[in-house]
Enzyme design. Structure first.
Site, mmCIF file in Angstrom:
data_model
loop_
_atom_site.group_PDB
_atom_site.id
_atom_site.type_symbol
_atom_site.label_atom_id
_atom_site.label_comp_id
_atom_site.label_asym_id
_atom_site.label_seq_id
_atom_site.Cartn_x
_atom_site.Cartn_y
_atom_site.Cartn_z
ATOM 1 C CB SER A 268 1.197 0.859 5.413
ATOM 2 O OG SER A 268 0.460 0.111 6.786
ATOM 3 C CE1 TYR B 205 -3.830 3.199 3.667
ATOM 4 C CE2 TYR B 205 -2.684 0.803 4.105
ATOM 5 C CZ TYR B 205 -2.635 2.231 4.556
ATOM 6 O OH TYR B 205 -2.007 2.795 5.317
#
Length: 265
Positions: free
Chosen positions: A142, A156
């Site tokens: 990401s 995350y």
């Protein structure tokens, strides 16, 4: 000839969202697949792709955090199709909370799925790739963690950044054995996970949170899952034959602006 014709792909997190988009593009380009997901809904998604594209697909309901289950999924794929050409490590989770309130259980949930899940999946497929003389691994990292971050995303961001390091190490380790390993770095796509994050960010009006994401993207929209699938297809195909260890950002330009208020536009 379709770019993935003759390829056999194992795709994790394939029931909905990005995984469904990846699987759809792989089906479009002629790949055979094992679609893996924790949800039994993966079979419904697979059935749609069989009907729409005539794709040859098996499914496996299992947890990427369970190494034994991932080994079984890989074994079933190789048994059915004779090889594993491509592995798309897509399964991931994101839960938001202030750092001081983040429980150990929430932290470990991210580690188990986002890091250990990819680790387990790679360890499950690499022996088959070595045996057959090569293969491609595409890891869903990401922009979050490695490039940018938002408040509440500590677990995350940490886990997605770790996948960049894993990508680079595996790329170096297996380069001479014809296994390429690359990672995608997505900004935001309209998926169930992002919709859940929007609810956590603004329970009263989650759609406003989605709209606000688009405001910060130069292209003024979120990605479609199939657009991300096209990148996974490129990295899984022979068209990307000289790419390994790469981090490819796909974010509509969201990480480019220095500000959203200064400039001539």
């Amino acid at each position: 000839m379709a770019k993935l014709e003759g390829k056999v792909a194992l795709i994790t997190g394939a029931a909905v969202g990005l995984g469904e988009g990846i699987a759809e593009v792989y089906a479009k380009y002629g790949a055979k697949m094992c679609m893996v997901d924790l949800s039994p809904e993966v079979e419904k998604t697979a059935d749609r792709l069989r009907k729409e594209y005539g794709a040859d697909i098996i499914t496996y309901v299992g947890n990427v955090a369970d190494k034994a289950q991932m080994k079984e999924a890989a074994a079933k794929t190789a048994e059915k199709f004779g090889e594993i050409s491509v592995c798309c490590c897509n399964a991931g989770v994101c839960r938001l909370a202030p750092f001081e309130e983040f429980t150990d259980e929430m932290r470990d949930f991210h580690i188990d799925v986002n890091i250990k899940g990819v680790w387990n999946t790679c360890q499950a497929v690499i022996p088959y790739m070595l045996q057959q003389g090569g293969g491609n691994i595409v890891i869903a990292s990401s922009v979050t963690g490695d490039i940018v971050a938002d408040a509440g995303e500590a677990a995350y961001a940490m886990t997605k950044a770790a996948l960049v390091g894993l990508t680079k190490c595996l790329a170096v380790e297996y380069a001479t054995r014809n296994i390429r390993v690359n990672c995608t770095q997505l900004g935001y796509a309209r998926t169930p996970m992002v919709e859940k994050m929007a609810v956590e960010s603004n329970p009263e009006d989650p759609e406003s949170a989605i709209r606000d994401i688009a405001v910060g993207v130069p292209m003024k929209r979120l990605a479609k899952p199939t657009e991300v699938g096209e990148l996974f297809a490129f990295l899984g195909s022979d068209e990307s034959s000289y790419l390994t260890g790469s981090q490819i950002v796909i974010d509509g330009g969201s990480t480019l602006p220095e500000t959203m208020s200064i400039g001539t536009n």
